[in-house]
Enzyme design. Structure first.
Site, PDB file in Angstrom:
ATOM      1  N   GLU A 170       0.854  -1.190   0.000  1.00 53.31           N
ATOM      2  CA  GLU A 170       0.000   0.000   0.000  1.00 53.31           C
ATOM      3  C   GLU A 170       0.888   1.238   0.000  1.00 53.31           C
ATOM      4  O   GLU A 170       1.759   1.378   0.844  1.00 53.31           O
ATOM      5  CB  GLU A 170      -0.910  -0.003   1.233  1.00 53.31           C
ATOM      6  CG  GLU A 170      -1.647   1.295   1.483  1.00 53.31           C
ATOM      7  CD  GLU A 170      -2.573   1.686   0.342  1.00 53.31           C
ATOM      8  OE1 GLU A 170      -2.414   2.812  -0.164  1.00 53.31           O
ATOM      9  OE2 GLU A 170      -3.441   0.874  -0.035  1.00 53.31           O
ATOM     10  N   ASP A 220      -5.723  -4.051  -6.428  1.00 50.57           N
ATOM     11  CA  ASP A 220      -6.889  -3.362  -5.861  1.00 50.57           C
ATOM     12  C   ASP A 220      -6.590  -1.871  -5.838  1.00 50.57           C
ATOM     13  O   ASP A 220      -6.363  -1.277  -4.792  1.00 50.57           O
ATOM     14  CB  ASP A 220      -7.160  -3.905  -4.456  1.00 50.57           C
ATOM     15  CG  ASP A 220      -8.385  -3.285  -3.818  1.00 50.57           C
ATOM     16  OD1 ASP A 220      -9.133  -2.584  -4.524  1.00 50.57           O
ATOM     17  OD2 ASP A 220      -8.589  -3.487  -2.607  1.00 50.57           O
TER      18      ASP A 220
END
Length: 353
Positions: A170, A220
């Site tokens: 992330e 994602d």
């Protein structure tokens, strides 16, 4: 005008009593993408339109206390949710991050003013982005998630007992902090011994990854603007293919067939040049995404043949091969898996051309 949130792409939350006025980036005069919405000024309870007509000031078209999403990716339209409470608002090194409690979908996360996930309406997206690829391969063991810092994608992935290692990359630490504070039941999964959370650039991580290491990679990501732009380019897909084992699979979000066929066609062209196994497009419904749908690219590397359209590792209760202590699936099942690859005629002809 009292504004409690104005984002770089024009989305705004208005407090009770606040009225959009000309000249502000709230979508009533001019969006940052240069598109007008047809309004010019407000006087005496009316909104004057460029064509000389007027909207009544008490029209239901404009209400205080609502979040409205505007973007250059869907000019000429917007999506609104009633805001019950603003939970978090901040600017990270990469983007504006906001979380609010909505009247209908629970907590809502936005990045640069675009809705990324809703607590009570986002499960179709996360269930499909995980189970479309992992349901298509037997015994997934090593998986990489690019993005997904809130933790919904990881939550779904932990349904598979064969999983031995999950790397999550992330880029934005603020997103992870929001998860830890407001979604502790999701953030707790970051402490699973199989999980490694990396704060960094996903594209760079994949490029440096060991060759033929992962069984599956799930991207994602947010839309192909801002920090996620590189995740839709050919060099990224080449790095993904290199990091996957023979017969490995990748799933990435791939926009809406109603608005973004030009983007989808480019993504498909890039994937067909890179992935020598198979290249497929699927779609599903998500109530809080533009047009109410979202697409996925599902590709495999050369090796054991992958038939994405017929799951070999389904996890719905009727054909359960996977036992899990997690709550039952809300959206995904084997029938929806197969149906996701059935496209409307206009989309099918454009994608297959």
């Amino acid at each position: 005008m009292e504004v409690i949130s104005t984002n770089t792409n024009g989305s705004t939350i208005f407090k009770s009593g606040a009225i959009p006025m000309n000249g502000h980036h709230n979508g009533t005069s001019k969006h940052q993408n240069g598109h007008k919405n047809g309004t010019s000024e407000q006087q005496n309870g009316t909104i004057s339109l460029d064509n000389g007509n007027e909207l009544l000031g008490n029209s239901n078209c404009i209400k205080p206390g609502w979040f409205s999403e505007f973007s250059a990716l869907w000019p000429g339209e917007a999506f609104s949710l009633k805001v019950e409470k603003l939970l978090f608002q901040g600017k990270s090194d990469y983007q504006d991050v906001m979380l609010f409690e909505s009247a209908t979908y629970g907590k809502v996360l936005t990045l640069d003013g675009a809705i990324q996930h809703t607590e009570n309406g986002g499960f179709p997206y996360t269930e499909m982005i995980v189970h479309l690829p992992l349901g298509s391969i037997p015994n997934p063991k090593k998986v990489l998630i690019i993005g997904g810092g809130i933790g919904f994608t990881l939550f779904e992935m932990l349904r598979y007992p064969t999983i031995e290692k999950i790397d999550i990359v992330e880029i934005d630490d603020v997103v992870v902090d929001v998860s830890r504070k407001f979604f502790p039941y999701l953030a707790a999964n970051f402490n699973d011994p199989r999980v490694t959370l990396v704060l960094g650039d996903g594209a760079a991580f994949v490029k440096a990854a060991q060759a033929e290491y992962y069984d599956a990679i799930i991207v994602d990501s947010s839309d192909p603007i801002g920090p996620a732009k590189d995740l839709f380019e050919r060099p990224f897909f080449e790095a993904v293919a290199k990091a996957l084992r023979p017969g490995g699979v990748v799933c990435t979000q791939a926009e809406s067939i109603w608005l973004h066929m030009h983007i989808i066609k480019q993504i498909i062209a890039n994937c067909r040049q890179v992935f020598k196994g198979s290249v497929n497009y699927a779609w599903t419904t998500v109530p809080t995404y533009p047009t109410g749908v979202i697409g996925y690219m599902l590709c495999s590397t050369e090796g054991p043949e992958i038939d994405f359209k017929n799951p070999v590792n389904p996890i719905d209760k009727e054909t359960a091969q996977v036992k899990s202590k997690l709550a039952p699936l809300k959206f995904y099942n084997s029938d929806i898996h197969k149906a996701a690859f059935i496209l409307p005629s206009f989309a099918r002809s454009m994608i297959e051309s």
